[in-house]
Motif scaffolding. Structure first.
Motif: not given
Length: 684
Positions: A350-376
């Motif tokens: 509810d509070n974190c996943e929209s910015c901090h994606a979860i990477l399932p450890r048991g799965e192969t992934y090629s992209t680790a999603p990120i979100k840029m949070v504007s300073l201003f």
């Protein structure tokens, strides 16, 4: 509705609460138990010990000091070899193995030039390998934050060298260790003159690297140090120096090769092997790699000489792509509270996943999603001229002035100094003003004078990579093969006779042409050049910008393509819009996946928050000052153990660059919810 595994096991834990052995927290895949090697505990991160030792002990081209000089140097404070003092500055001690015959600390290695000159230098493992101590046991976490104090190390080294050249009682035994007992007076005099010259140059480097506010352990102003290194030392322009006053915490490396952008402000693209090589080559130049910045002699020699070991960098990056995050070690740090973790999972979604994606450890992934949070928040975000004017105010008068004139307002609230310095700093480009890397016919943009420090660094990195392609033909194949290439440590004969510095050629470049004169280049070279073109250097715009704003005029990513019928006004407007969009994109900090976050304290981009519990508090309730520098962690609040006797550096959040504001997304939680969320964070 399908219940989560945490909720299901949480309910079971309530029913079984009377049992003597509490249930273990759920894991997405089986995790091997911690393994003790030479008194250190290693967690299951997907690396073998051979892979790990290869990574610790392989050169990347850093050359701090002649190797024989360094190994003969004594620490005047202890009377012992200075090499034994490096762990005193917080760096991880090396372990005995055939991969490390001289027992160097982790990430400190020997580098050998083609003329057989040997150098002492650093690798990325020095700053991105962390020891974490809990309940009296120390875990070595690959890819984690070092407790190293970089400024402490270089200033201590400088003091040791100076003590040696200013005392005959110190120099004579040093000379015997370097030259042998039968050395002549002429040989000793030559050694003395060489060491004295190094003493003077290194002391100047340390003086110019002195921040106004100490970084302490676990942090450094990476951009500031690299900008100074390239613009002051490599270009030999002392006036370019600026105190490195925007320190950041060393980022953890698992998942990093999979992120589409790297650096805290997302400054660099990271979508190809060529992007990664450029980023890592820049890192080498920042930690005592050498590059000769002078205009290319001709089209056949269009590159810069450097010590960058490109093939090793590609191998290291490929290995890092296999590194996994460390799972909270219940047997060492204590069991996770499943009931709280179950409730915390919902809070996270509810509070974190929209910015901090979860990477399932048991799965192969090629992209680790990120979100840029504007300073201003920009007062007129759709008005390019207004954004450029606000940016000009930020660069020339400061963020507070831009807030005061209401052209921006504070959004995220984190200390903006790192992002501002990275985009605003300009330097004299000296001898390579007007040089384009890659050449203009391949899309490169000539450096202006002055120009952005970021543009100068990009120019130097691309030129160094071109030079490395000339020096090391295997580099191109390594880039094209990617992580399908054989593991490099399997081709080395460790422990018998293994020499990391012998794996890649290095040294000066002077005769080999990039392409034959009069020929555009081989297909492979063209692939490399095409891949590099436009990925690093930020091209200047010719659009209308506020008068006198050299920073704004240098920052645009690319000049838009326009037809011959397009008016100059439309061209300028399009360029300004592209530039304004780029500024808004880069005035931000990166939110990344949080797997293994328990092992990465201190928190925020500048390391200003000591533990995860305080990250969930309003900024006004966080520690205004705390002690750090110890490997010990607090397993309850999850972060640095400020009470540890070894935590000797006092972090003062009132100092410039040290602000602990921002990230108040947990401010509205109850305290019970914070503890639930904290327990869930341990399981990521």
């Amino acid at each position: 509705m399908k219940l989560s595994v945490y909720a299901t096991l949480g309910a079971a834990a309530l029913l079984l609460s009377a049992c003597a052995e509490p249930p273990q927290p759920p894991r997405p895949v089986p995790v091997k138990p911690p393994v003790e090697i030479n008194g250190l505990w290693y967690l299951d991160q997907g690396w073998s010990d051979d892979a790990r030792q290869w990574y610790y002990n392989t050169t990347q081209g850093s050359q701090i000091m002649r190797y024989d000089w360094f190994m003969a140097l004594e620490d005047p404070q202890t009377g012992q070899p200075f090499v034994k003092s490096i762990p005193r500055y917080g760096y991880a001690a090396g372990t005995a193995s055939g991969w490390n015959p001289n027992l160097l600390p982790v990430g400190f290695v020997k580098d050998t030039d083609p003329d057989k000159t040997e150098w002492f230098g650093m690798t990325c493992a020095a700053c991105h390998t962390g020891d974490v101590t809990v309940n009296g046991k120390t875990m070595r976490i690959d890819g984690a934050v070092t407790t190293g104090d970089l400024y402490g190390f270089i200033s201590g080294l400088s003091a040791a060298v100076h003590a040696t050249v200013t005392s005959d009682a110190a120099f004579q035994p040093f000379a015997t260790r370097v030259l042998g007992a039968t050395a002549t007076d002429q040989q000793k005099l030559a050694l003395y003159n060489g060491l004295k010259a190094f003493d003077q140059s290194f002391a100047t480097f340390v003086k110019d690297s002195t921040p106004d506010t100490p970084w302490g352990s676990m942090r450094t102003d990476a951009f500031g140090m690299i900008f100074n290194r390239v613009s002051v030392i490599d270009l030999n322009i002392p006036k370019n120096n600026r105190p490195p006053n925007a320190p950041v915490s060393y980022p953890y490396l698992w998942d990093a090769p999979h992120q589409p952008k790297v650096q805290w402000n997302g400054l660099l693209p990271n979508t190809t092997a060529f992007d990664a090589l450029g980023r890592n080559a820049g890192e080498v130049l920042g930690v005592f790699g050498k590059v000769t910045l002078k205009p290319p002699a001709d089209a056949a020699h269009y590159y810069y000489a450097s010590t960058v070991r490109g093939t090793n960098l590609v191998d290291m990056e490929n290995q890092l792509r296999k590194l996994r995050s460390p799972v909270w070690p219940d047997s060492l740090a204590g069991s996770v509270d499943i009931v709280k973790a179950a409730a915390g999972e919902t809070l996270y979604k509810d509070n974190c996943e929209s910015c901090h994606a979860i990477l399932p450890r048991g799965e192969t992934y090629s992209t680790a999603p990120i979100k840029m949070v504007s300073l201003f928040d920009w007062a007129q975000p759709d008005n390019a001229a207004a954004v450029l004017a606000a940016f000009n105010t930020i660069c020339t008068k400061g963020v507070d002035a831009a807030v005061a004139d209401k052209s921006i307002s504070i959004n995220y609230g984190a200390d903006p100094k790192m992002a501002v310095d990275a985009l605003c700093r300009t330097v004299d480009t000296g001898a390579i003003a007007n040089v384009a890397m890659p050449p203009q016919l391949l899309g490169g943009t000539p450096l202006k004078n002055p120009d952005l420090a970021a543009n100068l660094l990009s120019n130097a990195v691309i030129g160094a990579v071109f030079g490395d392609l000339v020096r090391e033909p295997k580099l191109l194949m390594a880039l094209l093969k990617g992580d399908d290439a054989p593991a490099p440590w399997l081709t080395a004969s460790a422990p018998a006779g293994w020499a990391p510095e012998s794996q890649t050629k290095g040294g000066t470049l002077d005769t080999t042409p990039l392409v034959k004169p009069g020929v555009k280049g081989t297909a492979d070279h063209q692939k490399v050049i095409a891949a590099l073109t436009g990925r690093g250097q930020v091209k200047p715009t010719v659009g209308a910008v506020p008068a006198g704003n050299r920073t704004v005029s240098a920052l645009a990513k690319a000049q838009p393509t326009v037809s011959s019928k397009t008016t100059a006004t439309k061209t300028a407007t399009s360029a300004d819009e592209a530039l304004a969009a780029k500024i808004k994109e880069l005035m931000a900090y990166k939110a990344r996946p949080l797997d293994g976050v328990w092992a990465t304290a201190p928190y925020m981009h500048n390391g200003s928050v000591p533990n995860l519990y305080e990250m969930l508090l309003p900024a006004s309730q966080r520690s205004a000052a705390f002690r750090m520098g110890s490997t010990a962690i607090d397993p309850v609040k999850v972060g640095v153990d400020s009470a540890s006797p070894a935590a000797t550096f006092v972090y003062d959040t009132s100092k410039p660059g040290n602000r602990n504001t921002g990230h108040e997304f947990g401010a509205g939680l109850t305290d019970a919810q914070r503890w639930q969320l904290l327990e869930y964070l341990k399981t990521l």
